[in-house]
Write a protein that holds these residues in place. Structure first.
Motif, PDB file in Angstrom:
ATOM      1  N   GLU A 179       0.828  -1.198   0.000  1.00  0.00           N
ATOM      2  CA  GLU A 179       0.000   0.000   0.000  1.00  0.00           C
ATOM      3  C   GLU A 179       0.864   1.250   0.000  1.00  0.00           C
ATOM      4  N   VAL A 180       0.557   2.153  -0.936  1.00  0.00           N
ATOM      5  CA  VAL A 180       1.272   3.427  -1.006  1.00  0.00           C
ATOM      6  C   VAL A 180       0.722   4.343   0.089  1.00  0.00           C
ATOM      7  N   ALA A 181       1.641   4.937   0.846  1.00  0.00           N
ATOM      8  CA  ALA A 181       1.261   5.817   1.954  1.00  0.00           C
ATOM      9  C   ALA A 181       1.834   7.203   1.724  1.00  0.00           C
ATOM     10  N   PHE A 182       1.344   8.187   2.461  1.00  0.00           N
ATOM     11  CA  PHE A 182       1.947   9.516   2.422  1.00  0.00           C
ATOM     12  C   PHE A 182       3.367   9.415   2.967  1.00  0.00           C
ATOM     13  N   GLY A 183       4.326   9.898   2.176  1.00  0.00           N
ATOM     14  CA  GLY A 183       5.732   9.753   2.514  1.00  0.00           C
ATOM     15  C   GLY A 183       6.410   8.634   1.755  1.00  0.00           C
ATOM     16  N   SER A 184       5.661   7.846   0.977  1.00  0.00           N
ATOM     17  CA  SER A 184       6.253   6.764   0.194  1.00  0.00           C
ATOM     18  C   SER A 184       7.139   7.322  -0.911  1.00  0.00           C
ATOM     19  N   PRO A 221      -0.421  17.224   1.259  1.00  0.00           N
ATOM     20  CA  PRO A 221      -0.368  18.700   1.150  1.00  0.00           C
ATOM     21  C   PRO A 221      -0.556  19.413   2.486  1.00  0.00           C
ATOM     22  N   ARG A 222      -1.162  18.743   3.472  1.00  0.00           N
ATOM     23  CA  ARG A 222      -1.432  19.388   4.752  1.00  0.00           C
ATOM     24  C   ARG A 222      -0.273  19.259   5.729  1.00  0.00           C
ATOM     25  N   ARG A 223       0.782  18.559   5.367  1.00  0.00           N
ATOM     26  CA  ARG A 223       1.919  18.338   6.255  1.00  0.00           C
ATOM     27  C   ARG A 223       3.215  18.645   5.514  1.00  0.00           C
ATOM     28  N   HIS A 224       4.237  18.954   6.279  1.00  0.00           N
ATOM     29  CA  HIS A 224       5.533  19.266   5.700  1.00  0.00           C
ATOM     30  C   HIS A 224       6.448  18.048   5.652  1.00  0.00           C
ATOM     31  N   GLN A 225       6.132  16.983   6.391  1.00  0.00           N
ATOM     32  CA  GLN A 225       7.016  15.832   6.454  1.00  0.00           C
ATOM     33  C   GLN A 225       7.059  15.077   5.124  1.00  0.00           C
ATOM     34  N   LEU A 226       8.230  14.570   4.812  1.00  0.00           N
ATOM     35  CA  LEU A 226       8.422  13.744   3.621  1.00  0.00           C
ATOM     36  C   LEU A 226       8.760  12.313   3.998  1.00  0.00           C
ATOM     37  N   VAL A 227       8.307  11.891   5.176  1.00  0.00           N
ATOM     38  CA  VAL A 227       8.557  10.527   5.639  1.00  0.00           C
ATOM     39  C   VAL A 227       7.223   9.864   5.947  1.00  0.00           C
ATOM     40  N   VAL A 228       7.256   8.554   6.024  1.00  0.00           N
ATOM     41  CA  VAL A 228       6.053   7.782   6.330  1.00  0.00           C
ATOM     42  C   VAL A 228       5.841   7.777   7.838  1.00  0.00           C
ATOM     43  N   SER A 229       4.631   8.101   8.256  1.00  0.00           N
ATOM     44  CA  SER A 229       4.324   8.136   9.689  1.00  0.00           C
ATOM     45  C   SER A 229       4.139   6.725  10.214  1.00  0.00           C
ATOM     46  N   SER A 230       4.047   6.598  11.472  1.00  0.00           N
ATOM     47  CA  SER A 230       3.816   5.298  12.112  1.00  0.00           C
ATOM     48  C   SER A 230       2.538   5.372  12.944  1.00  0.00           C
ATOM     49  N   THR A 249      12.118   7.199   5.082  1.00  0.00           N
ATOM     50  CA  THR A 249      12.398   7.290   6.532  1.00  0.00           C
ATOM     51  C   THR A 249      13.267   8.480   6.896  1.00  0.00           C
ATOM     52  N   SER A 250      13.835   9.179   5.884  1.00  0.00           N
ATOM     53  CA  SER A 250      14.749  10.283   6.191  1.00  0.00           C
ATOM     54  C   SER A 250      14.162  11.601   5.722  1.00  0.00           C
ATOM     55  N   GLN A 251      14.210  12.603   6.593  1.00  0.00           N
ATOM     56  CA  GLN A 251      13.699  13.919   6.273  1.00  0.00           C
ATOM     57  C   GLN A 251      14.760  14.799   5.618  1.00  0.00           C
ATOM     58  N   GLU A 252      16.021  14.606   5.982  1.00  0.00           N
ATOM     59  CA  GLU A 252      17.103  15.427   5.451  1.00  0.00           C
ATOM     60  C   GLU A 252      17.390  15.058   4.000  1.00  0.00           C
ATOM     61  N   GLN A 253      17.735  16.088   3.216  1.00  0.00           N
ATOM     62  CA  GLN A 253      17.923  15.890   1.785  1.00  0.00           C
ATOM     63  C   GLN A 253      19.071  14.935   1.492  1.00  0.00           C
ATOM     64  N   ARG A 254      20.216  15.096   2.131  1.00  0.00           N
ATOM     65  CA  ARG A 254      21.366  14.247   1.832  1.00  0.00           C
ATOM     66  C   ARG A 254      21.114  12.801   2.228  1.00  0.00           C
ATOM     67  N   GLU A 255      20.518  12.629   3.368  1.00  0.00           N
ATOM     68  CA  GLU A 255      20.205  11.266   3.792  1.00  0.00           C
ATOM     69  C   GLU A 255      19.167  10.641   2.866  1.00  0.00           C
ATOM     70  N   ARG A 256      18.231  11.464   2.386  1.00  0.00           N
ATOM     71  CA  ARG A 256      17.205  10.939   1.480  1.00  0.00           C
ATOM     72  C   ARG A 256      17.828  10.531   0.143  1.00  0.00           C
ATOM     73  N   GLU A 257      18.771  11.323  -0.356  1.00  0.00           N
ATOM     74  CA  GLU A 257      19.444  10.964  -1.594  1.00  0.00           C
ATOM     75  C   GLU A 257      20.198   9.649  -1.444  1.00  0.00           C
ATOM     76  N   TRP A 258      20.855   9.486  -0.295  1.00  0.00           N
ATOM     77  CA  TRP A 258      21.541   8.210  -0.066  1.00  0.00           C
ATOM     78  C   TRP A 258      20.534   7.065   0.006  1.00  0.00           C
ATOM     79  N   GLU A 259      19.376   7.324   0.583  1.00  0.00           N
ATOM     80  CA  GLU A 259      18.327   6.308   0.719  1.00  0.00           C
ATOM     81  C   GLU A 259      17.774   5.904  -0.637  1.00  0.00           C
ATOM     82  N   LEU A 260      17.620   6.892  -1.533  1.00  0.00           N
ATOM     83  CA  LEU A 260      17.088   6.590  -2.861  1.00  0.00           C
ATOM     84  C   LEU A 260      18.066   5.771  -3.690  1.00  0.00           C
ATOM     85  N   ASN A 261      19.351   5.919  -3.434  1.00  0.00           N
ATOM     86  CA  ASN A 261      20.359   5.162  -4.171  1.00  0.00           C
ATOM     87  C   ASN A 261      20.615   3.782  -3.583  1.00  0.00           C
TER      88      ASN A 261
END
Length: 737
Positions: free
Chosen positions: A298-303, A359-368, A495-507
């Protein structure tokens, strides 16, 4: 009781030596030196690749037809112990020692050889003479093009075999119908007709033409059967049900069976995977399955997701962005928004990753726990590597000015606000609250501000866009279209909010711990649809030809040329047979129209049984030629001379039929035909047979024909059922009128 021990057991059998001889000559002409040349000949380079895929269990897709024909060729390779290790890269390449050439060419050669005695049997079942049957078989035997085509690893001879088998089986069934309906032989030939038709369709889509012809002939005979007052309603229903099961249900089941075996055998990922959907690819071993296994469903907000275009034309591609922007001014002078480019990229790339943001939140991670995205939800798509949002606005797209430009928003502070809200629509949903699922859900993104739909236009961008495919916002989209539909292919929970950590996560790679499979019917439906809509390269070939050139034999194909000697193989037809077949077809058509017009005037040139045989022979032979030839005028594909061979075989069957008809009805009774058969006005109660003012000369089609006179001349008769025979002139009669 023990009497059989005191007397010898004697078994007698009727052996048609002509049939045996024809079969032997057919086998000799097709199997003699079958391994020559030991090199790739013309389309063997095409079919050989598919045989190797079968041997290695690698999935492939061929738009030329269903898989049964390829499986027949692969069976020859399997019987010969072929391991699939040969590079089919060019015509003329010498086969290595591990390639069983004789075995690979065996089944097409057997099919071509057995077509010779089958032609003999078909003409006999049409109730024409033994001489005509032998003539048809000999023409099949010596035809150059049929010999050449059947001695190579090609499919035309196999298609012709099943076409003829369908015709022969139906004729045997039809003749059994008159003597022993619902007998064991009756059921056997009826069922074999359906099986042969299904096999013909399963080899190439051309086989459907012969199948439709058999259905039409069977429907006409069934219609006459319904009008038979000697049959009860229950018996008529049983006849119709038997035909429906044998000619409709059994072929459909066999057709599905071909694909079932095909998909069972080819379970590994291969070079044709990207043509198929993400769900289909994930069902194969290796390839995408290694990436998508273990993904969240299931695709979630932050996926974090990659979005693949379901349309896949001109090539499969993924929604993509990069740091480059649209040029300020295009070549034609139009201006752009100068925003970040959004394209569709046909390769796996880290810039294909997007984050599904609430759109209602600033987080770019999946909540729990994760909050799943459902049909109708508002989302923002944030590019994973640049953190800019997918955007569209009232600016013309670069290559499609009637559509809106799609970009990733950059704030230039020039009074162009962000418009990055999209409404998710699940196209294949079962309810309005369905959750967006990885791979399985097909979705559309509808822009909230302008109601434009995210669409792959298919146009290539110029060099400033790196020749990638254009993505636009289509305002006028009505209904479902694959170019507006996307599906999630790769998916992970961010799982990562920071840009650099997110780039590493995507790779980073994805864990592999589970599998996802489609049902057979879902895979069959997709594969069948792809085969029908897929268009191969239709570039002009130097040996391609038009259908008009086939009839006159104004074309040929150079199949093979020895690299060191002058030995060559060409696909050439026998000009005498081709021209004679065309003349026979023209003569049959003219005679049929002539007889038909005269019968309309109640002038019957042929006895009823001869007329019915003449019509049935034309329906199967002339009709078989027409349905296997005329459709090519409507096809937009590269055509070759060998496409005419199935139609040619029906012409060959028609030729001796026409010659015998001319001999029996136009030459022997030339005087009767020349002067015309006299129309008899039947009196009340006069039987139909007495309407024919016929020739006295006996022939094989008229069981009640009269014996010839002393000089063999034709005698007309005009007597009713109660009249006495008319005496010759010059004799006295007992009573004068």
């Amino acid at each position: 009781m023990w009497g059989f021990l005191t007397h010898p057991v004697v078994v007698t059998a009727d052996i048609n030596l002509h049939l045996v001889a024809l079969t032997g000559m057919g086998l000799l002409s097709r199997l003699w030196q079958l391994t020559y040349p030991r090199a790739v000949v013309f389309d063997e380079v095409y079919y050989g690749q598919y045989i190797s895929f079968y041997m290695k269990r690698i999935f492939f897709l061929d738009d030329s037809g269903p898989p049964f024909g390829h499986m027949v060729l692969a069976l020859g390779g399997y019987l010969g112990g072929f391991d699939g290790n040969f590079l089919w890269n060019r015509i003329g390449a010498e086969y290595s020692s591990n390639v069983p050439v004789w075995s690979l060419r065996l089944l097409p050669a057997l099919a071509g050889a057995l077509s010779v005695p089958m032609a003999y049997q078909i003409v006999l079942e049409l109730h024409f003479s033994h001489c005509a049957a032998v003539g048809a078989a000999l023409l099949m035997l010596i035809e150059n093009a049929l010999i050449t085509q059947s001695r190579l690893m090609l499919l035309e001879s196999v298609l012709i075999f099943f076409n003829l088998l369908a015709v022969l089986s139906y004729l045997k069934f039809f003749n059994c119908q008159k003597q022993s309906p619902f007998s064991l032989s009756w059921w056997f030939w009826l069922t074999l007709t359906g099986v042969a038709c299904s096999c013909a369709v399963g080899i190439k889509y051309m086989g459907v033409f012969t199948y439709m012809l058999m259905l039409v002939v069977a429907a006409v005979h069934a219609w006459h059967l319904i009008g038979d007052q000697t049959l009860s309603n229950v018996r008529v229903f049983c006849h119709l049900l038997a035909r429906a099961v044998a000619l409709l249900v059994i072929p459909a089941v066999l057709y599905l069976l071909f694909f079932y075996v095909h998909l069972i055998l080819l379970f590994r990922s291969g070079p044709h995977d990207q043509i198929m959907s993400s769900a289909f690819q994930a069902s194969l071993e290796g390839g995408l399955a290694r990436i998508t296994q273990g993904q969240p469903l299931e695709v979630a907000f932050g996926s974090q997701v990659t979005l693949r275009s379901v349309f896949g034309k001109p090539v499969p591609c993924w929604l993509h962005s990069h740091q480059n922007t649209y040029p300020m001014i295009y070549e034609n002078g139009r201006g752009s928004s100068h925003q970040q480019q959004v394209t569709c990229y046909p390769f796996k790339d880290v810039n294909n990753w997007w984050i599904v943001k609430d759109p209602r939140r600033h987080q770019l991670v999946v909540s729990s726990p994760p909050r799943s995205v459902r049909h109708g939800d508002m989302v923002q798509l944030v590019h994973g590597m640049t953190a800019r949002s997918l955007n569209t606005h009232d600016v013309a797209a670069p290559m499609s000015p009637h559509s809106q430009e799609v970009s990733c928003y950059i704030d230039y502070n020039i009074s162009m606000p962000s418009q990055n809200l999209w409404r998710l629509e699940i196209v294949n949903r079962r309810s309005d609250t369905e959750v967006w699922k990885t791979i399985l859900s097909e979705v559309r993104f509808v822009h909230v501000n302008t109601s434009a739909v995210l669409k792959l236009s298919g146009a290539h961008l110029p060099d400033w866009g790196f020749r990638q495919l254009e993505v636009v916002g289509e305002k006028l989209s009505r209904g479902y279209h694959e170019s507006t539909v996307w599906n999630v292919e790769e998916h992970r929970y961010g799982t990562s909010q920071e840009q650099r950590e997110r780039e590493w996560e995507l790779n980073s790679p994805v864990q592999v711990d589970a599998s996802r499979n489609l049902s057979f019917m879902a895979r069959f439906s997709e594969l069948q649809w792809r085969m029908l809509v897929l268009r191969s390269d239709d570039s002009e070939h130097k040996y391609s030809s038009s259908p008009l050139e086939w009839v006159t034999l104004d074309t040929s194909i150079a199949y093979w040329l020895h690299p060191r000697t002058s030995a060559q193989i060409h696909l050439l037809g026998n000009i005498v047979i081709w021209v004679s077949g065309s003349l026979a077809l023209a003569i049959y058509t003219l005679l049929f129209l002539w007889y038909l017009l005269r019968r309309r005037r109640n002038i019957h040139d042929l006895p009823q049984d001869a007329w019915l045989r003449w019509v049935l022979a034309g329906a199967l032979c002339a009709g078989g030629w027409a349905v296997n030839y005329l459709p090519f005028f409507l096809m937009e594909k590269t055509l070759f001379l060998y496409h005419y061979l199935p139609a040619l075989t029906f012409q060959i069957l028609l030729l001796p039929v026409v010659l015998q008809h001319i001999s029996d009805h136009l030459c022997r009774c030339g005087g009767c035909v020349t002067s015309g058969w006299v129309r008899q006005q039947p009196s009340a109660g006069m039987p139909q047979s007495n309407r024919y003012m016929g020739c006295s000369q006996p022939h094989p089609f008229h069981p009640n024909s009269h014996s010839p006179g002393p000089s063999g001349e034709c005698r007309r008769f005009r007597r009713g059922p109660n009249e006495a025979p008319q005496e010759p002139r010059g004799r006295s009669r007992g009573r004068q009128r």
